[in-house]
Design a protein around this motif. Structure first.
Motif, PDB file in Angstrom:
ATOM      1  N   UNK A 274       0.837  -1.209   0.000  1.00  0.00           N
ATOM      2  CA  UNK A 274       0.000   0.000   0.000  1.00  0.00           C
ATOM      3  C   UNK A 274       0.870   1.258   0.000  1.00  0.00           C
ATOM      4  N   UNK A 275       1.981   1.219   0.730  1.00  0.00           N
ATOM      5  CA  UNK A 275       2.920   2.344   0.699  1.00  0.00           C
ATOM      6  C   UNK A 275       3.447   2.533  -0.721  1.00  0.00           C
ATOM      7  N   UNK A 276       3.795   1.430  -1.372  1.00  0.00           N
ATOM      8  CA  UNK A 276       4.266   1.491  -2.755  1.00  0.00           C
ATOM      9  C   UNK A 276       3.208   2.112  -3.645  1.00  0.00           C
ATOM     10  N   UNK A 277       1.967   1.675  -3.479  1.00  0.00           N
ATOM     11  CA  UNK A 277       0.896   2.208  -4.314  1.00  0.00           C
ATOM     12  C   UNK A 277       0.753   3.722  -4.098  1.00  0.00           C
ATOM     13  N   UNK A 278       0.799   4.139  -2.854  1.00  0.00           N
ATOM     14  CA  UNK A 278       0.669   5.568  -2.542  1.00  0.00           C
ATOM     15  C   UNK A 278       1.819   6.379  -3.129  1.00  0.00           C
ATOM     16  N   UNK A 279       3.036   5.947  -2.852  1.00  0.00           N
ATOM     17  CA  UNK A 279       4.211   6.707  -3.274  1.00  0.00           C
ATOM     18  C   UNK A 279       4.320   6.748  -4.791  1.00  0.00           C
ATOM     19  N   UNK A 280       4.076   5.614  -5.422  1.00  0.00           N
ATOM     20  CA  UNK A 280       4.230   5.549  -6.875  1.00  0.00           C
ATOM     21  C   UNK A 280       3.066   6.195  -7.628  1.00  0.00           C
ATOM     22  N   UNK A 281       1.970   6.520  -6.919  1.00  0.00           N
ATOM     23  CA  UNK A 281       0.851   7.190  -7.579  1.00  0.00           C
ATOM     24  C   UNK A 281       1.269   8.571  -8.074  1.00  0.00           C
ATOM     25  N   UNK A 282       2.224   9.167  -7.414  1.00  0.00           N
ATOM     26  CA  UNK A 282       2.723  10.475  -7.844  1.00  0.00           C
ATOM     27  C   UNK A 282       3.609  10.339  -9.085  1.00  0.00           C
ATOM     28  N   UNK A 283       4.217   9.182  -9.256  1.00  0.00           N
ATOM     29  CA  UNK A 283       5.071   8.917 -10.420  1.00  0.00           C
ATOM     30  C   UNK A 283       4.224   8.499 -11.627  1.00  0.00           C
ATOM     31  N   UNK A 284       3.026   7.974 -11.360  1.00  0.00           N
ATOM     32  CA  UNK A 284       2.140   7.577 -12.444  1.00  0.00           C
ATOM     33  C   UNK A 284       2.113   6.089 -12.733  1.00  0.00           C
ATOM     34  N   UNK A 285       2.840   5.290 -11.936  1.00  0.00           N
ATOM     35  CA  UNK A 285       2.851   3.844 -12.180  1.00  0.00           C
ATOM     36  C   UNK A 285       2.556   3.036 -10.912  1.00  0.00           C
ATOM     37  N   UNK A 286       1.539   3.424 -10.130  1.00  0.00           N
ATOM     38  CA  UNK A 286       1.318   2.717  -8.867  1.00  0.00           C
ATOM     39  C   UNK A 286       0.911   1.257  -9.051  1.00  0.00           C
ATOM     40  N   UNK A 287       0.034   0.981 -10.004  1.00  0.00           N
ATOM     41  CA  UNK A 287      -0.439  -0.388 -10.191  1.00  0.00           C
ATOM     42  C   UNK A 287       0.693  -1.284 -10.671  1.00  0.00           C
ATOM     43  N   UNK A 288       1.432  -0.831 -11.665  1.00  0.00           N
ATOM     44  CA  UNK A 288       2.524  -1.628 -12.214  1.00  0.00           C
ATOM     45  C   UNK A 288       3.609  -1.879 -11.177  1.00  0.00           C
ATOM     46  N   UNK A 289       3.992  -0.852 -10.431  1.00  0.00           N
ATOM     47  CA  UNK A 289       5.032  -1.011  -9.398  1.00  0.00           C
ATOM     48  C   UNK A 289       4.611  -2.014  -8.336  1.00  0.00           C
ATOM     49  N   UNK A 290       3.386  -1.876  -7.849  1.00  0.00           N
ATOM     50  CA  UNK A 290       2.895  -2.764  -6.800  1.00  0.00           C
ATOM     51  C   UNK A 290       2.742  -4.182  -7.330  1.00  0.00           C
ATOM     52  N   UNK A 291       2.202  -4.315  -8.531  1.00  0.00           N
ATOM     53  CA  UNK A 291       2.029  -5.629  -9.151  1.00  0.00           C
ATOM     54  C   UNK A 291       3.375  -6.327  -9.340  1.00  0.00           C
ATOM     55  N   UNK A 292       4.370  -5.632  -9.890  1.00  0.00           N
ATOM     56  CA  UNK A 292       5.683  -6.242 -10.121  1.00  0.00           C
ATOM     57  C   UNK A 292       6.360  -6.649  -8.808  1.00  0.00           C
ATOM     58  N   UNK A 293       6.212  -5.824  -7.791  1.00  0.00           N
ATOM     59  CA  UNK A 293       6.761  -6.160  -6.480  1.00  0.00           C
ATOM     60  C   UNK A 293       6.113  -7.430  -5.939  1.00  0.00           C
ATOM     61  N   UNK A 294       4.807  -7.532  -6.075  1.00  0.00           N
ATOM     62  CA  UNK A 294       4.061  -8.694  -5.606  1.00  0.00           C
ATOM     63  C   UNK A 294       4.429  -9.942  -6.421  1.00  0.00           C
ATOM     64  N   UNK A 295       4.570  -9.801  -7.741  1.00  0.00           N
ATOM     65  CA  UNK A 295       4.979 -10.917  -8.607  1.00  0.00           C
ATOM     66  C   UNK A 295       6.357 -11.420  -8.193  1.00  0.00           C
ATOM     67  N   UNK A 296       7.279 -10.505  -7.972  1.00  0.00           N
ATOM     68  CA  UNK A 296       8.633 -10.873  -7.565  1.00  0.00           C
ATOM     69  C   UNK A 296       8.618 -11.625  -6.242  1.00  0.00           C
ATOM     70  N   UNK A 297       7.858 -11.135  -5.291  1.00  0.00           N
ATOM     71  CA  UNK A 297       7.786 -11.776  -3.974  1.00  0.00           C
ATOM     72  C   UNK A 297       7.172 -13.175  -4.069  1.00  0.00           C
TER      73      UNK A 297
END
Length: 167
Positions: A133-156
């Motif tokens: 959720x922190x990733x989603x929040x922080x990356x929302x300002x960059x414009x890629x919150x879904x992709x960043x969070x999804x890739x992190x979750x896939x990696x884990x």
């Protein structure tokens, strides 16, 4: 006291700015390492308190490893990112109070963790939910919150399946 407070605010602002501006190919691996650091204390706590082990056989996953990768490492992160990060973040940010108190939008979705295979897993998944959720929040300002969070979750999840193969 006032200087300490200003220093803490300055450090927090620098960390947030770094996380917001960092390219996704740097952010995801660094966030992954932070998640691994969250895993260590929760597994140690589970071992110390003698939590029962997670019985993955109850999940009904097929024995075929490729199906596990497809379901656990790709499909589950896609669905969970949508329902547990994107949707709550979107709806909670419709309210002005939530926009001013961002920590609620980060903590609230992690509390409703559905990974109730064991108490140890609930603690671990709760910690992961906070980082997602922190990733989603922080990356929302960059414009890629879904992709960043999804890739992190896939990696884990992918690393988790790979480790189960060799341990």
């Amino acid at each position: 006291m006032e200087t300490l407070k200003k220093t803490q605010v300055g450090i927090k602002a620098k960390i947030m700015k770094l996380a917001e501006t960092m390219p996704i190919y740097w952010y995801v691996p660094i966030a992954y390492l932070i998640l691994i650091l969250f895993f260590i204390p929760t597994f140690y706590l589970g071992a110390c308190l003698d939590f029962p082990d997670t019985d993955y056989s109850k999940l009904g996953l097929p024995d075929n490893i490729w199906y596990r990768y497809l379901i656990v490492a790709l499909l589950a992160p896609l669905i969970e990112t949508f329902f547990f990060q994107a949707m709550p973040y979107y709806f909670l940010n419709l309210f002005e109070f939530m926009k001013r108190h961002v920590w609620i939008t980060i903590i609230l979705p992690a509390i409703g963790c559905l990974h109730m295979y064991s108490l140890q897993y609930v603690l671990t998944a709760g910690m992961m939910g906070l980082v997602f959720q922190f990733t989603y929040h922080v990356r929302s300002k960059k414009g890629d919150p879904f992709l960043s969070t999804f890739l992190l979750h896939v990696l884990l999840n992918g690393m988790s399946i790979t480790m189960q193969l060799f341990l």
